[in-house]
Design an enzyme around this catalytic site. Structure first.
Site, PDB file in Angstrom:
ATOM      1  N   ASP A 101      -7.331  -4.150  -4.736  1.00  0.00           N
ATOM      2  CA  ASP A 101      -6.915  -2.832  -4.262  1.00  0.00           C
ATOM      3  C   ASP A 101      -5.543  -2.437  -4.806  1.00  0.00           C
ATOM      4  OD1 ASP A 101      -8.417  -4.572  -2.508  1.00  0.00           O
ATOM      5  OD2 ASP A 101      -8.372  -3.043  -0.940  1.00  0.00           O
TER       6      ASP A 101
ATOM      7  N   ASP B  96       0.795  -1.225   0.000  1.00  0.00           N
ATOM      8  CA  ASP B  96       0.000   0.000   0.000  1.00  0.00           C
ATOM      9  C   ASP B  96       0.829   1.277   0.000  1.00  0.00           C
ATOM     10  OD1 ASP B  96      -2.730  -0.831  -0.090  1.00  0.00           O
ATOM     11  OD2 ASP B  96      -2.499  -1.627   1.936  1.00  0.00           O
TER      12      ASP B  96
END
Length: 409
Positions: A174, A117
């Site tokens: 994601d 991330d």
């Protein structure tokens, strides 16, 4: 892999979207409306700042209490990113000062090789800081180091970037959003392989994450030894074969972004097909603020959406609005107008009192009604920092288009 006549597809998609949006297309939002929302956002984020400890970053607001994270949590970059977006709009230096304070907390994450991330964490924060201030000397090295850290999670065997450090080699949808960090780093002078990793990951995700109807799995778990798929499943969706709403939006936004970054039309075609799936789904509410999962059990009759807000997903809607604005510049003719109208509708609905908090309420967050992880009973019907980030991004993109500028600088 996908043999399709692009012109035919665009015309067909335009007809589908036209039928879907005919009943709720709104007039173009004017500058005064957009400025009002952004001015409110400036006031509201200052409320949030007063509720945020100096050593932490805001995450949500639940049951009357603010929740925060340390810099290693995946959402840590959204608050400073939102501050910077609002500084860019308002030129209010208090916001710039607040953002710089939080970047000091985040700086060490450039060396973090334990997360996929880093795009969310570093590019939404340091990337915006460098873009807005022009200070490449300070921020470019941090971004290049962070991109190298992200690239350590890439496997040439699975041809993907690993998401989590459990299971075998799990990859979540994601992760499409973090590819922009790699392509940007390559442009900044980083190794060309950073760009190549992003392209390869996007291509593998096209092949393995998507079903024939263009819904996507949340998680694909690969065999790290030979790259074969072990299992396709969910973590945050209703069940393995369901269409978790935010996951669909991550893909929509991600492939529109990859078209911008590469110029490869296959990514735009793919984004158009994702949009078609989402918009024609019978469980998409008329106000275009999705429920948390398109296939979740016990969803209400979406034709009677007005009185039902539980388990709506404002973060998904914000992502959709921002993505549709970009996509409106990537296609032509009627489909371009339809995407712009869809973004208009979403922004107008998110800006109404149903979804937008009153000044001083909601713990200082802008939007109500987002869902983090229902299966884990976490962050249900609460504000979320990334919902606000993409909502503000959509407002700024809309203003750029009204001013005749590119949607992304």
């Amino acid at each position: 892999m996908y043999k399709i006549n692009f012109k035919t597809f665009v015309v067909a998609s335009a007809l589908v979207v036209c039928c879907l949006s005919e009943s709720f297309a709104q007039k173009k939002l004017d500058t005064a409306f957009l400025n009002q929302q952004l001015n409110d956002a400036v006031s509201q984020i200052k409320v949030l700042a007063t509720k945020t400890p100096e050593h932490l970053l805001p995450r949500s607001f639940e049951k009357g209490k603010s929740t925060h994270s340390e810099s290693g949590w995946w959402t840590s970059g959204f608050y400073p990113g939102t501050l910077l977006y609002l500084y860019e709009y308002s030129k209010d230096r208090e916001l710039l000062t607040l953002a710089k304070q939080k970047l000091k907390l985040l700086e060490k994450e450039q060396f973090n090789e334990t997360t996929h991330d880093l795009g969310f964490m570093l590019y939404c924060s340091f990337g915006n800081m460098m873009r807005i201030t022009g200070d490449t000397a300070t921020y470019k090295p941090i971004l290049l180091t962070g991109a190298k850290s992200l690239a350590t999670r890439y496997s040439p065997i699975t041809k993907t970037i690993r998401s989590w450090d459990f299971d075998n080699f799990p990859v979540i949808i994601d992760n499409m959003m973090n590819l922009e960090f790699l392509t940007a780093a390559a442009r900044l002078g980083g190794e060309k392989r950073l760009h190549d990793i992003a392209v390869t990951h996007a291509n593998t995700t096209m092949k393995e994450h998507y079903r024939k109807d263009m819904s996507c799995y949340h998680v694909v778990d690969y065999n790290p030894k030979d790259g074969s798929v072990i299992k396709k499943k969910t973590n945050q969706g209703a069940f393995d074969e369901s269409a978790w709403a935010r996951g669909q939006a991550w893909g929509l936004y991600g492939y529109a972004m990859m078209y911008r970054e590469t110029g490869n039309k296959k990514y735009l075609k793919f984004a158009n097909k994702i949009a078609k799936y989402m918009l024609k789904h019978p469980n998409m509410p008329k106000d275009l603020i999705p429920y948390w999962d398109f296939n979740a059990p016990n969803l209400p009759d979406t034709s009677k959406y007005a009185a039902y807000r539980t388990n709506r997903e404002a973060s998904t809607a914000s992502l959709m609005a921002s993505a549709f604005l970009e996509m409106s510049t990537q296609v032509k003719g009627k489909l371009s107008k339809e995407y712009f109208d869809l973004a208009t509708t979403i922004i107008q609905n998110l800006s109404a009192p149903t979804y937008k908090a009153a000044l001083g309420d909601n713990g200082g967050y802008l939007l109500k009604y987002s869902v983090g992880n229902i299966p884990a009973k976490s962050e249900i019907d609460v504000p979320l920092t990334y919902a606000d980030y993409y909502y503000v991004e959509a407002l700024l993109r809309y203003k750029r288009l009204l001013a005749g500028r590119k949607v992304v600088d």
